[in-house]
Design a protein around this motif. Structure first.
Motif, PDB file in Angstrom:
ATOM      1  N   ASP A 160      -1.526  -0.525  -2.137  1.00 59.45           N
ATOM      2  CA  ASP A 160      -0.750   0.363  -3.132  1.00 59.45           C
ATOM      3  C   ASP A 160      -0.033   1.426  -2.368  1.00 59.45           C
ATOM      4  O   ASP A 160       1.124   1.508  -2.718  1.00 59.45           O
ATOM      5  CB  ASP A 160      -1.576   0.699  -4.074  1.00 59.45           C
ATOM      6  CG  ASP A 160      -2.404  -0.544  -5.079  1.00 59.45           C
ATOM      7  OD1 ASP A 160      -1.718  -1.310  -5.003  1.00 59.45           O
ATOM      8  OD2 ASP A 160      -3.209  -0.318  -5.827  1.00 59.45           O
ATOM      9  N   PHE A 161      -0.880   2.094  -1.337  1.00 62.00           N
ATOM     10  CA  PHE A 161      -0.207   3.255  -0.980  1.00 62.00           C
ATOM     11  C   PHE A 161       1.034   3.145   0.027  1.00 62.00           C
ATOM     12  O   PHE A 161       1.996   3.631  -0.178  1.00 62.00           O
ATOM     13  CB  PHE A 161      -1.288   4.010  -0.031  1.00 62.00           C
ATOM     14  CG  PHE A 161      -0.663   5.045   0.822  1.00 62.00           C
ATOM     15  CD1 PHE A 161      -0.663   6.301   0.124  1.00 62.00           C
ATOM     16  CD2 PHE A 161      -0.537   5.072   2.263  1.00 62.00           C
ATOM     17  CE1 PHE A 161      -0.185   7.295   0.722  1.00 62.00           C
ATOM     18  CE2 PHE A 161       0.011   6.136   2.887  1.00 62.00           C
ATOM     19  CZ  PHE A 161       0.196   7.256   2.077  1.00 62.00           C
ATOM     20  N   VAL A 162       0.954   1.944   0.387  1.00 63.70           N
ATOM     21  CA  VAL A 162       2.044   1.590   1.608  1.00 63.70           C
ATOM     22  C   VAL A 162       3.249   1.086   0.584  1.00 63.70           C
ATOM     23  O   VAL A 162       4.329   1.523   0.962  1.00 63.70           O
ATOM     24  CB  VAL A 162       1.671   0.305   2.292  1.00 63.70           C
ATOM     25  CG1 VAL A 162       2.795  -0.293   3.209  1.00 63.70           C
ATOM     26  CG2 VAL A 162       0.451   0.758   3.585  1.00 63.70           C
ATOM     27  N   SER A 163       2.965   0.298  -0.516  1.00 60.94           N
ATOM     28  CA  SER A 163       4.173   0.059  -1.433  1.00 60.94           C
ATOM     29  C   SER A 163       4.735   1.291  -2.194  1.00 60.94           C
ATOM     30  O   SER A 163       5.950   1.292  -1.984  1.00 60.94           O
ATOM     31  CB  SER A 163       3.342  -0.911  -2.334  1.00 60.94           C
ATOM     32  OG  SER A 163       4.201  -1.226  -3.531  1.00 60.94           O
ATOM     33  N   ASN A 164       3.806   2.251  -2.452  1.00 61.71           N
ATOM     34  CA  ASN A 164       4.277   3.619  -3.118  1.00 61.71           C
ATOM     35  C   ASN A 164       5.321   4.197  -2.086  1.00 61.71           C
ATOM     36  O   ASN A 164       6.342   4.543  -2.531  1.00 61.71           O
ATOM     37  CB  ASN A 164       3.375   4.330  -3.774  1.00 61.71           C
ATOM     38  CG  ASN A 164       2.441   3.607  -4.810  1.00 61.71           C
ATOM     39  OD1 ASN A 164       3.040   2.592  -5.518  1.00 61.71           O
ATOM     40  ND2 ASN A 164       1.157   3.996  -5.055  1.00 61.71           N
ATOM     41  N   VAL A 165       4.900   4.295  -0.972  1.00 63.67           N
ATOM     42  CA  VAL A 165       5.377   5.304  -0.109  1.00 63.67           C
ATOM     43  C   VAL A 165       6.851   4.581   0.343  1.00 63.67           C
ATOM     44  O   VAL A 165       7.908   5.107   0.149  1.00 63.67           O
ATOM     45  CB  VAL A 165       4.651   5.536   1.343  1.00 63.67           C
ATOM     46  CG1 VAL A 165       5.530   6.079   2.733  1.00 63.67           C
ATOM     47  CG2 VAL A 165       3.415   6.213   1.031  1.00 63.67           C
TER      48      VAL A 165
ATOM     49  N   GLN B 224     -11.621  -2.573  -2.447  1.00 64.31           N
ATOM     50  CA  GLN B 224     -11.071  -1.512  -3.246  1.00 64.31           C
ATOM     51  C   GLN B 224     -10.257  -0.852  -2.281  1.00 64.31           C
ATOM     52  O   GLN B 224      -9.231  -0.150  -2.585  1.00 64.31           O
ATOM     53  CB  GLN B 224     -12.218  -0.570  -4.067  1.00 64.31           C
ATOM     54  CG  GLN B 224     -12.547  -1.486  -5.039  1.00 64.31           C
ATOM     55  CD  GLN B 224     -13.741  -0.467  -5.643  1.00 64.31           C
ATOM     56  OE1 GLN B 224     -14.385   0.269  -5.005  1.00 64.31           O
ATOM     57  NE2 GLN B 224     -13.937  -0.951  -7.098  1.00 64.31           N
ATOM     58  N   LEU B 225     -10.750  -0.392  -1.124  1.00 61.79           N
ATOM     59  CA  LEU B 225     -10.184   0.224  -0.052  1.00 61.79           C
ATOM     60  C   LEU B 225      -9.010  -0.370   0.297  1.00 61.79           C
ATOM     61  O   LEU B 225      -7.865   0.207   0.453  1.00 61.79           O
ATOM     62  CB  LEU B 225     -11.082   0.564   0.972  1.00 61.79           C
ATOM     63  CG  LEU B 225     -11.923   1.653   1.011  1.00 61.79           C
ATOM     64  CD1 LEU B 225     -13.170   1.634   2.339  1.00 61.79           C
ATOM     65  CD2 LEU B 225     -11.378   3.062   0.745  1.00 61.79           C
ATOM     66  N   GLU B 226      -9.013  -1.751   0.614  1.00 63.09           N
ATOM     67  CA  GLU B 226      -7.873  -2.570   0.826  1.00 63.09           C
ATOM     68  C   GLU B 226      -6.730  -2.666  -0.059  1.00 63.09           C
ATOM     69  O   GLU B 226      -5.541  -2.439   0.407  1.00 63.09           O
ATOM     70  CB  GLU B 226      -8.503  -4.008   1.127  1.00 63.09           C
ATOM     71  CG  GLU B 226      -7.324  -5.097   1.785  1.00 63.09           C
ATOM     72  CD  GLU B 226      -6.858  -4.736   3.359  1.00 63.09           C
ATOM     73  OE1 GLU B 226      -5.879  -5.199   3.683  1.00 63.09           O
ATOM     74  OE2 GLU B 226      -7.196  -3.829   3.863  1.00 63.09           O
ATOM     75  N   GLN B 227      -7.171  -2.674  -1.344  1.00 61.66           N
ATOM     76  CA  GLN B 227      -6.166  -2.437  -2.432  1.00 61.66           C
ATOM     77  C   GLN B 227      -5.578  -1.263  -2.602  1.00 61.66           C
ATOM     78  O   GLN B 227      -4.369  -0.998  -2.582  1.00 61.66           O
ATOM     79  CB  GLN B 227      -7.106  -2.667  -3.730  1.00 61.66           C
ATOM     80  CG  GLN B 227      -6.082  -2.693  -4.829  1.00 61.66           C
ATOM     81  CD  GLN B 227      -5.198  -3.830  -4.738  1.00 61.66           C
ATOM     82  OE1 GLN B 227      -5.679  -5.283  -4.676  1.00 61.66           O
ATOM     83  NE2 GLN B 227      -4.014  -3.925  -5.293  1.00 61.66           N
ATOM     84  N   MET B 228      -6.242  -0.210  -2.241  1.00 61.98           N
ATOM     85  CA  MET B 228      -5.579   1.094  -2.217  1.00 61.98           C
ATOM     86  C   MET B 228      -4.681   1.241  -1.077  1.00 61.98           C
ATOM     87  O   MET B 228      -3.732   2.045  -1.256  1.00 61.98           O
ATOM     88  CB  MET B 228      -6.691   2.234  -2.062  1.00 61.98           C
ATOM     89  CG  MET B 228      -7.421   2.661  -3.388  1.00 61.98           C
ATOM     90  SD  MET B 228      -9.128   3.452  -3.017  1.00 61.98           S
ATOM     91  CE  MET B 228      -8.339   5.043  -2.270  1.00 61.98           C
ATOM     92  N   ARG B 229      -4.865   0.695   0.078  1.00 60.70           N
ATOM     93  CA  ARG B 229      -4.022   0.788   1.179  1.00 60.70           C
ATOM     94  C   ARG B 229      -2.994  -0.018   0.968  1.00 60.70           C
ATOM     95  O   ARG B 229      -1.730   0.704   1.184  1.00 60.70           O
ATOM     96  CB  ARG B 229      -4.774   0.128   2.670  1.00 60.70           C
ATOM     97  CG  ARG B 229      -3.788   0.154   3.632  1.00 60.70           C
ATOM     98  CD  ARG B 229      -4.363  -0.699   4.774  1.00 60.70           C
ATOM     99  NE  ARG B 229      -4.165  -2.057   4.458  1.00 60.70           N
ATOM    100  CZ  ARG B 229      -3.101  -2.920   4.510  1.00 60.70           C
ATOM    101  NH1 ARG B 229      -1.888  -2.377   4.379  1.00 60.70           N
ATOM    102  NH2 ARG B 229      -3.034  -4.168   3.902  1.00 60.70           N
TER     103      ARG B 229
END
Ligand code: ADP
Length: 267
Positions: A37-42, A30-35
Motif C-alpha cells: 500500500d505504501f509503495v502504491s500510495n507514494v 499485514q506488514l507485506e500488505q502495508m509495504r
C-alpha cells in the motif's frame, strides 16, 4: 472480517509419525500488505508533481532556441530523467496492482500472435539503426484466454530486454508455439547472456545481474518482476536459460487450459 494466516509445515518420521507445526504469520502478512500500500500510495503521490515538471520541460523543449545554449544540454538531461522517473512510477503502480491481485484479470480471448507481432515491430522501431535482426516464428491458430494488457506488458518487457541486452547487429528469435503441455513464447537472443548465479533472483524487484550496466540500458529494474506476476495470474511460469557470452532464452509457459481456438468471425 479479520483473517488469520497460518504457515503449516508437516514433517514425516518413519511410517506413521508426523510432526505438524503451525505458525501464525498474520503479522508478516499485514506488514507485506502495508509495504504494498505504501509503495502504491507514494507512486501515485509522485505522479502529479512529476506530470507538472514534465509539462514545463516539454514547453521549454518546444522553445529550445530561446533557451541559452549552455542550458540546452541540461534541459535534455532533465527531460530524459523525467521520462525515466515516469517509467519507474508506471511500473511501480502496475507491479503493486499485480501483487495485490487488485489488478483484476480481464480474461478474454486474446490474439497473442498479433500482440507479439506488434511488440516485435515496436522493439524494432526502438532499436533504430542498431541492425538488430528480429526473426519471428509465430503459430497463428491458437489464441490465449487471458488479459491482453497484462500479456502485452509481459511480452514487451521480455522482447525489449532481448534487444537491450544484445549488442548491435545481434539476432533475436521469437517463437510462439503450442505442444501437449500448453502454449509457449520463447524469446532467444544472441546477447551478453547471464551468469547462472543470478538467474534465480532476476524476477526480484530491482535485481540486476550487472548493476553497472543499468545506467546505460535505462530500464526500471521491475520488468521481470512484472513478467513473473503476469504469468502467475495466468497460471503460467517463466523459464530462463542463459550462459554468459552465449545469449539468453526467456520462455513464458502457459498451461493447456489457457489455449483457445481463434474465434469464428461473426458479421
Ligand atoms: P532492467 O530494467 O534492469 O532490464 P528487468 O527486471 O527487466 O530490469 O531485468 C532484470 C535484469 O535481468 C537486468 O538488469 C539484466 O541484468 C537481466 N536481463 C534481463 N533480460 C536479459 C537478457 N535478455 N540478456 C541478459 N540479461 C538480461
Amino acid at each position: 472480517k479479520p483473517h488469520i494466516h497460518l504457515q503449516i509445515q508437516i514433517s514425516l518420521f518413519g511410517d506413521d509419525d508426523r510432526l505438524i507445526v503451525a505458525k501464525d504469520v498474520t503479522r508478516l502478512f499485514q506488514l507485506e500488505q502495508m509495504r504494498r500500500d505504501f509503495v502504491s500510495n507514494v507512486s501515485h503521490e509522485m505522479r502529479t508533481p512529476l506530470t507538472v515538471i514534465s509539462g514545463y520541460l516539454e514547453t521549454l523543449s518546444d522553445h529550445a532556441d530561446e533557451v541559452p545554449p549552455k542550458w540546452r544540454r541540461a534541459l535534455g538531461t532533465m527531460s530524459q530523467q523525467a521520462e525515466r522517473m515516469e517509467a519507474l512510477i508506471t511500473d511501480l503502480i502496475l507491479l503493486a496492482k499485480l501483487e495485490t491481485g487488485e489488478q483484476h484479470i480481464d480474461d478474454r480471448v486474446t490474439d497473442v500472435a498479433a500482440l507479439i507481432r506488434q511488440t516485435c515491430s515496436d522493439a524494432k522501431a526502438v532499436s533504430g539503426d542498431s541492425g538488430h535482426v528480429i526473426e519471428m516464428d509465430i503459430g497463428e491458430r491458437h489464441h490465449l484466454f487471458g488479459d491482453e494488457n497484462q500479456l502485452r506488458s509481459a511480452f514487451s518487457n521480455i522482447i525489449f530486454n532481448a534487444v537491450k541486452y544484445t549488442p548491435a547487429g545481434g539476432t533475436i528469435q521469437v517463437r510462439w508455439y503450442t505442444d501437449r503441455e500448453g502454449a509457449h513464447l520463447s524469446v532467444k537472443d544472441s546477447g551478453i547472456g547471464i551468469d547462472p548465479v543470478h538467474i534465480p533472483r532476476l524476477t526480484e524487484r530491482f535485481y540486476r545481474a550487472d548493476p553497472s550496466r543499468h545506467q546505460q540500458t535505462g530500464g526500471t529494474g521491475l520488468g521481470l518482476a512484472i513478467v513473473k506476476h503476469v504469468l502467475l495470474n495466468h497460471d503460467g511460469s517463466l523459464e530462463i536459460n542463459s550462459q554468459p557470452g552465449e545469449g539468453s532464452e526467456f520462455i513464458c509457459h502457459f498451461p493447456r487450459q489457457r489455449i483457445t481456438e481463434a474465434p469464428i468471425e461473426t458479421a
